[in-house]
Scaffold this motif. Structure first.
Motif, short mmCIF file in Angstrom:
data_model
loop_
_atom_site.label_atom_id
_atom_site.label_comp_id
_atom_site.label_asym_id
_atom_site.label_seq_id
_atom_site.Cartn_x
_atom_site.Cartn_y
_atom_site.Cartn_z
N GLU A 64 0.85 -1.19 0.00
CA GLU A 64 0.00 0.00 0.00
C GLU A 64 0.89 1.24 0.00
OE1 GLU A 64 -3.49 2.12 2.70
OE2 GLU A 64 -2.48 0.30 3.39
N TYR A 65 0.56 2.17 -0.89
CA TYR A 65 1.41 3.35 -1.04
C TYR A 65 1.23 4.34 0.11
CZ TYR A 65 2.45 1.79 -5.78
OH TYR A 65 2.88 1.07 -6.85
N THR A 66 2.31 4.97 0.49
CA THR A 66 2.32 5.96 1.56
C THR A 66 3.04 7.21 1.07
OG1 THR A 66 2.36 4.24 3.28
CG2 THR A 66 3.05 6.46 3.92
N ALA A 67 2.40 8.37 1.23
CA ALA A 67 3.03 9.63 0.86
C ALA A 67 3.84 10.14 2.06
CB ALA A 67 1.98 10.66 0.47
N VAL A 68 5.06 10.60 1.80
CA VAL A 68 5.94 11.08 2.86
C VAL A 68 6.39 12.50 2.53
CG1 VAL A 68 8.04 10.65 4.17
CG2 VAL A 68 6.76 8.72 3.23
N ASN A 69 6.27 13.39 3.51
CA ASN A 69 6.77 14.75 3.39
C ASN A 69 7.87 14.95 4.43
OD1 ASN A 69 4.73 16.44 1.53
ND2 ASN A 69 3.59 14.92 2.71
N ILE A 70 8.99 15.52 4.01
CA ILE A 70 10.15 15.69 4.89
C ILE A 70 10.58 17.16 4.86
CG2 ILE A 70 12.50 14.95 5.41
CD1 ILE A 70 11.85 12.44 3.63
N ILE A 71 10.67 17.76 6.04
CA ILE A 71 11.15 19.14 6.16
C ILE A 71 12.39 19.11 7.04
CG2 ILE A 71 10.60 21.48 6.90
CD1 ILE A 71 7.64 20.78 6.50
N ASP B 172 13.85 23.29 1.35
CA ASP B 172 13.27 22.36 0.37
C ASP B 172 12.40 21.36 1.11
OD1 ASP B 172 14.54 23.58 -1.71
OD2 ASP B 172 16.19 22.13 -1.82
N ILE B 173 11.12 21.28 0.74
CA ILE B 173 10.21 20.29 1.31
C ILE B 173 10.20 19.10 0.37
CG2 ILE B 173 7.85 19.82 2.05
CD1 ILE B 173 7.52 22.87 2.40
N ILE B 174 10.66 17.97 0.86
CA ILE B 174 10.81 16.77 0.03
C ILE B 174 9.54 15.94 0.11
CG2 ILE B 174 12.21 14.72 -0.42
CD1 ILE B 174 14.44 16.14 1.26
N PHE B 175 9.05 15.55 -1.06
CA PHE B 175 7.87 14.70 -1.14
C PHE B 175 8.22 13.44 -1.92
CE2 PHE B 175 4.21 13.12 -3.55
CZ PHE B 175 3.29 12.93 -2.54
N THR B 176 7.84 12.29 -1.39
CA THR B 176 8.06 11.03 -2.11
C THR B 176 6.93 10.05 -1.78
OG1 THR B 176 9.68 9.30 -2.63
CG2 THR B 176 9.47 9.94 -0.32
N VAL B 177 6.80 9.03 -2.59
CA VAL B 177 5.80 7.99 -2.38
C VAL B 177 6.51 6.65 -2.28
CG1 VAL B 177 3.79 6.80 -3.34
CG2 VAL B 177 4.01 9.27 -3.61
N ILE B 178 6.26 5.93 -1.18
CA ILE B 178 6.89 4.65 -0.94
C ILE B 178 5.82 3.63 -0.55
CG2 ILE B 178 9.08 5.66 -0.24
CD1 ILE B 178 8.24 5.26 2.67
N THR B 179 6.22 2.37 -0.45
CA THR B 179 5.30 1.37 0.08
C THR B 179 5.42 1.37 1.60
OG1 THR B 179 6.91 -0.44 0.03
CG2 THR B 179 5.62 -0.05 -1.97
N ARG B 180 4.40 0.86 2.28
CA ARG B 180 4.43 0.92 3.73
C ARG B 180 5.52 0.03 4.34
NH1 ARG B 180 -1.43 -1.77 5.24
NH2 ARG B 180 -1.15 -3.79 4.27
N LEU B 181 6.01 -0.94 3.56
CA LEU B 181 7.13 -1.76 4.04
C LEU B 181 8.42 -0.95 4.12
CD1 LEU B 181 6.63 -5.14 2.13
CD2 LEU B 181 6.23 -4.69 4.54
#
Length: 292
Positions: A198-205, A245-254
């Protein structure tokens, strides 16, 4: 030469997936729910309710109860989906008539949990195969266009009515156990459809975004998107801020834990927040489940 939309191997895979799903649904019904007068939500729940009140054969009731929703699906989704769904429902009816499933247990807690698990497996696999064994989502989609309610609210409302009738006809304990069955089935369906990936969106500041960006791409192999923002604005120094820079990526929950560990090793003070994604396509995402 253009590649056919669906290869023969994909079609065979879908058929096998749907057949396994039908067998699981039949097992849940005849091995757990029907012998113990338990219910599920949706059209299956309506069928089980009719079966208990009027003592009609569950196989014929499920087929008859789904026909209106199959017709509705031809208009709301497409005719191919409706035809496949109708074939699946007929196959489920045949399965209930002729497959000699054993009654597994009469323990109410086991029935409510494992009946829901096997029902969820069956419905989830049938959805992955491109059809549906329960028309409640089609009804919700139809109602959505004519009301201000969401699909989840519509489905919840329909199921509340089902369980209220069950409580009145067969007693509150049975209705409560059936709600547990429905919840277990719903969670299992979500797991089967979304899977472990299942995909998870991640935001990193973070103030160390340059290092984090490089390691996300080079070590995790993930695609990233960068937003330009500002950080700071603390209570004691509201007028002080810095570009970030606000980093956005999409990963799997694993991969969530691995990503958080990586970010924490670079910047323990980094602000990381995640949220689940129901649908994602394109970009550099790996293909998960073939769409129909």
């Amino acid at each position: 030469m253009t590649k056919p939309e669906h290869s023969l191997s994909e079609i065979i895979k879908d058929i096998v997936t749907v057949i396994i799903g039908i067998l699981f649904c039949g097992f849940a019904l005849k091995g757990f729910l029907v012998p113990n007068k338990f219910f599920d939500g949706g059209v299956t729940g309506i069928s089980l309710l009719i079966h208990e009140i009027y003592h009609k054969n569950i196989a014929f009731v499920i087929i008859a109860a789904n026909i209106p929703f199959v017709i509705l699906g031809a208009f709301q989704v497409n005719k191919s989906f409706a035809l496949k769904t109708f074939v699946c429902v007929i196959a489920l009816g045949i399965c209930l008539l002729y497959v000699p499933y054993p009654v597994i247990t009469s323990d109410k807690l086991l029935v409510s949990i494992f009946g829901g698990v096997f029902m969820g497996l069956g419905v989830g696999l049938s959805i992955r195969g491109g059809c549906a064994l329960d028309g409640i989502e089609i009804l919700a989609l139809y109602t959505l266009k004519r009301s201000s309610f969401t699909i989840s609210e519509i489905i919840l409302g329909i199921n509340i009515i089902i369980f209220l009738i069950a409580a009145f006809e067969l007693g509150l304990p049975t209705a409560l156990y059936s709600i547990l069955t429905y919840y277990t089935a719903s969670r299992t369906i979500s797991f089967v459809i979304d899977g472990l990936e299942e995909y998870t969106a991640v935001n990193i500041i973070s103030g160390k975004s340059d290092i984090i960006k490089e390691r996300l791409v080079m070590e995790l192999g993930r695609g990233i998107t960068v937003y330009k923002g500002e950080r700071g604005f603390l209570k004691e120094s509201f007028d002080v801020s810095h570009p970030v820079d606000i980093i956005f990526t999409v990963i799997t929950r694993l991969e969530v834990r691995r990503l958080k560990n990586l970010v924490h090793s670079i910047d323990p003070k980094a602000f990381v927040f995640t949220n689940s994604i129901k649908e994602a396509a394109g970009g550099v995402l790996k293909k998960r489940v073939r769409e129909h």
